[in-house]
Design a protein around this motif. Sequence first.
Motif, PDB file in Angstrom:
ATOM      1  N   GLU A   1       0.834  -1.204   0.000  1.00 55.85           N
ATOM      2  CA  GLU A   1       0.000   0.000   0.000  1.00 55.85           C
ATOM      3  C   GLU A   1       0.867   1.253   0.000  1.00 55.85           C
ATOM      4  O   GLU A   1       0.599   2.216  -0.726  1.00 55.85           O
ATOM      5  N   LEU A   2       1.908   1.251   0.817  1.00 51.30           N
ATOM      6  CA  LEU A   2       2.815   2.397   0.856  1.00 51.30           C
ATOM      7  C   LEU A   2       3.560   2.545  -0.460  1.00 51.30           C
ATOM      8  O   LEU A   2       3.784   3.665  -0.939  1.00 51.30           O
ATOM      9  N   ALA A   3       3.936   1.432  -1.063  1.00 45.47           N
ATOM     10  CA  ALA A   3       4.660   1.493  -2.336  1.00 45.47           C
ATOM     11  C   ALA A   3       3.825   2.174  -3.414  1.00 45.47           C
ATOM     12  O   ALA A   3       4.345   2.943  -4.235  1.00 45.47           O
ATOM     13  N   GLY A   4       2.523   1.910  -3.436  1.00 49.90           N
ATOM     14  CA  GLY A   4       1.654   2.555  -4.402  1.00 49.90           C
ATOM     15  C   GLY A   4       1.598   4.060  -4.211  1.00 49.90           C
ATOM     16  O   GLY A   4       1.614   4.831  -5.182  1.00 49.90           O
ATOM     17  N   GLU A   5       1.550   4.488  -2.959  1.00 46.94           N
ATOM     18  CA  GLU A   5       1.510   5.925  -2.671  1.00 46.94           C
ATOM     19  C   GLU A   5       2.838   6.596  -3.019  1.00 46.94           C
ATOM     20  O   GLU A   5       2.860   7.705  -3.570  1.00 46.94           O
ATOM     21  N   ILE A   6       3.931   5.923  -2.703  1.00 42.90           N
ATOM     22  CA  ILE A   6       5.249   6.461  -3.057  1.00 42.90           C
ATOM     23  C   ILE A   6       5.396   6.512  -4.576  1.00 42.90           C
ATOM     24  O   ILE A   6       5.914   7.488  -5.134  1.00 42.90           O
ATOM     25  N   GLY A   7       4.924   5.467  -5.252  1.00 45.01           N
ATOM     26  CA  GLY A   7       4.976   5.458  -6.707  1.00 45.01           C
ATOM     27  C   GLY A   7       4.216   6.627  -7.309  1.00 45.01           C
ATOM     28  O   GLY A   7       4.669   7.249  -8.283  1.00 45.01           O
ATOM     29  N   PHE A   8       3.057   6.937  -6.738  1.00 40.05           N
ATOM     30  CA  PHE A   8       2.297   8.094  -7.206  1.00 40.05           C
ATOM     31  C   PHE A   8       3.102   9.376  -7.049  1.00 40.05           C
ATOM     32  O   PHE A   8       3.194  10.189  -7.976  1.00 40.05           O
ATOM     33  N   LEU A   9       3.695   9.581  -5.874  1.00 43.22           N
ATOM     34  CA  LEU A   9       4.473  10.802  -5.636  1.00 43.22           C
ATOM     35  C   LEU A   9       5.667  10.903  -6.576  1.00 43.22           C
ATOM     36  O   LEU A   9       6.051  11.999  -6.993  1.00 43.22           O
ATOM     37  N   LEU A  10       6.274   9.773  -6.905  1.00 49.11           N
ATOM     38  CA  LEU A  10       7.399   9.772  -7.837  1.00 49.11           C
ATOM     39  C   LEU A  10       6.960  10.082  -9.263  1.00 49.11           C
ATOM     40  O   LEU A  10       7.713  10.655 -10.044  1.00 49.11           O
ATOM     41  N   SER A  11       5.750   9.695  -9.592  1.00 49.71           N
ATOM     42  CA  SER A  11       5.321   9.649 -10.981  1.00 49.71           C
ATOM     43  C   SER A  11       4.920  11.020 -11.527  1.00 49.71           C
ATOM     44  O   SER A  11       4.746  12.001 -10.801  1.00 49.71           O
ATOM     45  N   ASP A  12       4.696  11.037 -12.840  1.00 53.42           N
ATOM     46  CA  ASP A  12       4.246  12.259 -13.508  1.00 53.42           C
ATOM     47  C   ASP A  12       2.824  12.637 -13.109  1.00 53.42           C
ATOM     48  O   ASP A  12       2.393  13.764 -13.352  1.00 53.42           O
TER      49      ASP A  12
END
Length: 253
Positions: free
Chosen positions: A224-235
Amino acid sequence: MNDRLDFKGRTALITGAASGIGAACARFLDRSGSARLILVDVDEAGLSALDLQCETVRIAGSVDDPELWSRLEADLTSLNHAIVNAGIGGFGEIANLDLAEWRRVMSVNLDGAFLTLSSALRAMQKTGGGSAVVTASVTGVKPVPGIGPYGVAKAGVAHMARIAAAENAKHNIRVNAIAPGGVDTAIWEGGEDFLKSVKAIGREATLKTMAATTPRGQFATPDELAGEIGFLLSDMAANMTGHVMISDGGFSF
């Protein structure tokens, strides 16, 4: 897949990558098309156990070692993203902590985060931009008794992310932090009270009891945290920088 959440062809650095949130982030970015991942952790066996499809550079070492970052400089070419995640637990009340324990936690959680982020920023400045996410903690936002230097270090890294964001917007680099509440990772294993409870009632029941103070009633998973971090990293988060995103199931209401 939404192409704004597509990391195809990109290179990312992840510290604390052998387990927990870091390993979940590595799997997330691998599934999302990353071409190359640079993974750092003291747990060499854990790094080796990660089953990833993309090119990987696996570095066994501690993030608080300046020499490690000197050696890694050549591997950080073409860096697009960084997840500043490595950390250790720290327990005890401020009045009863000795300096050695304070420095042990600060060395990894604050000094190591500084060395990681500064190295990543220099690399991304050379590549013309990118994004970074720093793993802070809700304990750096909400005072929680008994976590001693851990909460202080996490407050420090959250503000470090804000300062880095302000300094690097001109380089087309975004820097954000995520402040999780309870997450089901191995970091709890360093707590004496946690281990006593696990021995008495088991790990699952212990985590459920701890999560009772959270409106959601359960701890987050690393994925779940990885998805949120991925969002913040992403465009998809292109307009977000200098933000500390709290992800705590409502604990800090």
